[in-house]
Enzyme design. Structure first.
Site, mmCIF file in Angstrom:
data_model
loop_
_atom_site.group_PDB
_atom_site.id
_atom_site.type_symbol
_atom_site.label_atom_id
_atom_site.label_comp_id
_atom_site.label_asym_id
_atom_site.label_seq_id
_atom_site.Cartn_x
_atom_site.Cartn_y
_atom_site.Cartn_z
ATOM 1 N N GLU A 88 0.747 -1.311 0.000
ATOM 2 C CA GLU A 88 -0.176 -0.005 -0.109
ATOM 3 C C GLU A 88 0.922 1.150 0.091
ATOM 4 O O GLU A 88 0.492 2.351 -0.739
ATOM 5 C CB GLU A 88 -0.921 -0.148 1.054
ATOM 6 C CG GLU A 88 -2.396 -0.935 1.158
ATOM 7 C CD GLU A 88 -1.986 -2.335 1.089
ATOM 8 O OE1 GLU A 88 -0.850 -2.725 1.641
ATOM 9 O OE2 GLU A 88 -2.760 -2.924 0.717
ATOM 10 N N HIS B 20 -11.086 -6.163 8.397
ATOM 11 C CA HIS B 20 -11.403 -5.757 7.033
ATOM 12 C C HIS B 20 -12.730 -5.114 7.320
ATOM 13 O O HIS B 20 -13.658 -5.476 6.293
ATOM 14 C CB HIS B 20 -11.595 -7.130 6.317
ATOM 15 C CG HIS B 20 -10.203 -7.757 6.161
ATOM 16 N ND1 HIS B 20 -9.611 -8.270 7.096
ATOM 17 C CD2 HIS B 20 -9.467 -7.885 4.917
ATOM 18 C CE1 HIS B 20 -8.373 -9.020 6.373
ATOM 19 N NE2 HIS B 20 -8.246 -8.705 5.099
#
Lengths: 374, 336
Positions: free
Chosen positions: B70, B139
């Site tokens: 990321e 998540h």
């Protein structure tokens, strides 16, 4: 003995699925004439009055005020005074067997399609039979073909009906060129050419009225009849820049609503959904430019002067020109009858603002039908 | 008007902007997908299908799959934005922002200020957010308060398909870094979405329902359920105004304050743990600027101060439920 006439929840416009009965304007037992105002209905988009589909005694009110009813459902019955209750029961029961979907499909809906004309992609809608001289409906500034929703059913029962989204509006290309009447009239004319319509009943509202008049002046053979509803650019009229500028500048529902309320005699008839629809339209790429350019042109002299110079020639047409107007129009003002050439006729509509074809649809439909069916 | 899902609306927006402006690129994990495996290269289009079809139309130069890093994605996007591209960088799940947060809050958000206005960072960071998928603690977060508190970031939370398309188009055309939070649970939601491109300005709330008795402010996935509660309570004569700010930063304060001046009552519904949430932020704003109009204390309906549970029963209770929203409304209306 006459047949029992069902009163159904009408379908107004393309997306209506249900309506709320606000108020029955006649009590049970009243004698009703066909076309009389019978009940007030509210939908997500508008509050309007439904007219009686036939004549007779209002024998039964089935859905009371406050009821929310799907389109096509049975809400009342008209019949003779001597029709028995048993017969009315039998009719209502049989009607209940038909699904609401079946009856809703009976109502004419505009079939939408995209066509290419005058170098632009334009959206049109079509309804009605295949035979007969077509009616062509041309909407006004910042509106679109959906503004004819209360007139479609009446007209499409008799003749083919076409409604166009002008450039800059609805689902059509947002390219309006210099925004002139000529530019828009060329798009309209090219649309009729593409569709193979050589001679039509032209009906235009507001800016659309001026566009229809411009086209009829430039191509006289194209218009079997010319009818203008609250048209722009008539002698004696005055276009409100407060309205044009207000609609362009207002970015929120709260600030836009008062300007839309200028369009109508009854401010309460402007619903949230109507305001949202205009806001959503304004957000589309190219619309603010199209509205600015056409506003500029509407306030200028060129188009107005040129059109007014052609009024005398338009007046000579067989059938002349019919203007349907209101004395309380805050958008285009009031046409000066004495300044119109002979051959122009004005029908005044009471209790309406700039949108008589919406506000007093029944009355206007009757006038339009009489004109196109002569 | 055509009916599309929230997901299709996002895809629509991407496609139309990429056609309009060749500087718009997509970068992230599996935004194309399929490379090095059997099946069609570019056939994935992001884990929920948001970028479906873009690789096929625009090719590998503009739809870029990255390694699982990321910080590389966000660093590359920030650099690309500084040097003339308009990247739309994807965070597969917003929960992963931790590993690249420096690139976002310390770099991208501050370039314009630190370079004295000589640099713009026109990047969009799209991320799937929210609970309800049994995806467990790492998540299922939304994390919008984390972004909202950073000056230099704009934060967008669309609650329906129409808004999703218009706000994403606006985000791509905006010259500042924009965090675009997509509620996972809304991807399948259907609505009327025009085929044409349109923009919805930031800092402009949508009043989803007008009312006079109480103001309900809700964000993202909380908007549809708050609206449903308001519609149900209307049958009892409770007339609730539902405000969807659409963007937490900039925030449309005026619409909220104007509403409180009329109703005098506020409940804020926020899919976030309570501390430093948008609910806390708006409650403070109203208490400060509309204190005189308040008829009752402000209530917040939020998640509890815990991670998102994995147990389905607990997860369903974790996110503000219609029951909890209704209870808060009744409590405020019953005050004192």
């Amino acid at each position: 003995m006459n047949a029992i006439v069902p009163i159904n929840m009408p379908k107004w416009g393309l997306s209506m699925e249900e309506g709320t009965i606000v108020e029955w304007l006649k009590p049970q037992g009243a004698i009703i004439q066909e076309g009389q105002e019978l009940l007030e209905i509210e939908t997500a988009k508008i509050v309007n009055v439904a007219e009686a589909p036939g004549s007779g005694v209002l024998r039964r009110i089935i859905a009371e005020a406050g009821a929310v009813v799907p389109v096509g459902s049975l809400i009342g019955l008209l019949a003779d005074a001597d029709t028995s209750e048993k017969e009315l029961d039998a009719f209502a029961d049989k009607f209940a067997e038909l699904s609401a979907v079946e009856t809703a499909e009976v109502a004419p809906i505009l079939e939408l399609s995209m066509i290419e004309a005058d170098g632009r992609v334009l959206q049109i809608g079509r309804a009605g039979p295949d035979e007969g001289t077509p009616v062509v409906l041309v909407h006004g500034w910042a509106a679109d073909l959906k503004s004819w929703q209360f007139n479609l059913e009446a007209l499409a029962r008799l003749l083919p009906v076409y409604a166009i989204d002008l450039p800059g509006h609805g689902g059509s290309s947002k390219d309006v060129g210099e925004g002139s009447l000529a530019n828009l009239a060329n798009a309209l004319g090219a649309t009729l050419d593409t569709l193979g319509l050589q001679r039509v009943h032209l009906i235009g509202h507001s800016l659309g009225g001026a566009v229809a008049a411009r086209l009829a002046a430039d191509r006289p053979e194209i218009a079997e009849t010319l009818t203008l509803i609250a048209p722009a650019h008539m002698p004696g009229g005055q276009i409100s820049d407060e309205f044009l500028d207000g609609v362009i500048s207002a970015g929120r529902a709260r600030s836009l609503k008062p300007f839309l309320q200028m369009l109508v005699a009854d401010p309460a008839s402007v619903t949230r959904e109507m305001v949202e629809d205009v806001l959503k339209y304004k957000r589309i790429d190219g619309v603010d430019k199209a509205l600015s350019v056409t506003r500029h042109r509407l306030l200028g002299d060129a188009d107005r002067v040129a059109l007014q110079a052609d009024l005398a020639a338009l007046a000579q047409r067989p059938g002349g020109v019919l203007i349907i107007a209101s004395k309380n129009d805050r958008i285009v003002g009031r046409p000066d009858e004495s300044a119109l050439p002979p051959g122009f006729q004005v029908r005044w509509i009471e209790a309406a603002g700039h949108l008589p074809h919406l506000e007093r649809a029944g009355e206007v439909n009757a006038i339009l039908i009489e004109r196109v069916c002569r | 008007m055509p009916k599309k899902t929230y997901l299709q609306a996002i895809n629509d927006a991407m496609r139309s902007e990429m056609r309009r402006d060749e500087r718009v690129i997509v970068i992230g994990e599996d935004v194309a997908g399929g490379q090095g495996s059997s099946g069609e290269v570019g056939g994935v289009g992001s884990v929920f299908g948001q970028m479906q079809g873009l690789y096929k139309e625009f090719g590998p130069e503009r739809v870029i799959d990255t390694p699982i890093s990321e910080s590389a994605i966000m660093g590359a996007a920030a650099g690309a934005a500084l040097t003339g591209l308009r990247p739309v960088a994807e965070l597969m799940f917003v929960d992963f922002v931790g590993v690249c947060f420096d690139q976002i809050y310390n770099q991208a958000a501050k370039f314009r200020y630190m370079f004295g206005g000589h640099a713009n960072t026109p990047m969009v960071i799209r991320a799937a957010a929210g609970a309800g998928f049994r995806a467990a603690a790492q998540h299922s977060q939304t994390l919008h308060p984390l972004f909202t508190m950073v000056p230099g970031l704009k934060v967008v939370m669309p609650s329906n398909p129409y808004d999703a398309k218009g706000l994403l188009i606006e985000a791509i055309r905006d010259d500042d870094p924009v965090i675009f939070l997509e509620s996972k649970s809304l991807y399948g939601m259907e609505g009327d979405v025009p085929d044409e491109a349109y923009r919805i300005p930031f800092g402009e709330a949508n009043v989803a329902r007008e009312g006079e008795d109480i103001t309900l402010v809700a964000f993202g996935a909380m908007v549809p359920r708050t609206l449903a509660v308001a519609v149900a309570l209307a049958k009892e004569g409770i007339d609730a105004e539902v405000i969807d700010p659409r963007t937490t930063s900039p925030l449309d304060e005026e619409t909220i304050l104007e509403s409180i001046r009329r109703t005098g009552r506020l409940v804020v519904i926020d899919e976030s743990p309570p501390r430093c949430s948008m609910a806390a932020d708006i409650a403070a704003l109203v208490a400060e600027k509309a204190f005189g109009s308040l008829k009752a204390p402000i209530l917040k309906v939020t998640c509890p101060h815990t991670p998102v549970p994995f147990s389905p029963v607990l997860e369903d209770a974790y996110v503000p439920t219609p029951g909890r929203i209704e209870e808060a409304i009744r409590t405020v209306l019953a005050y004192p």
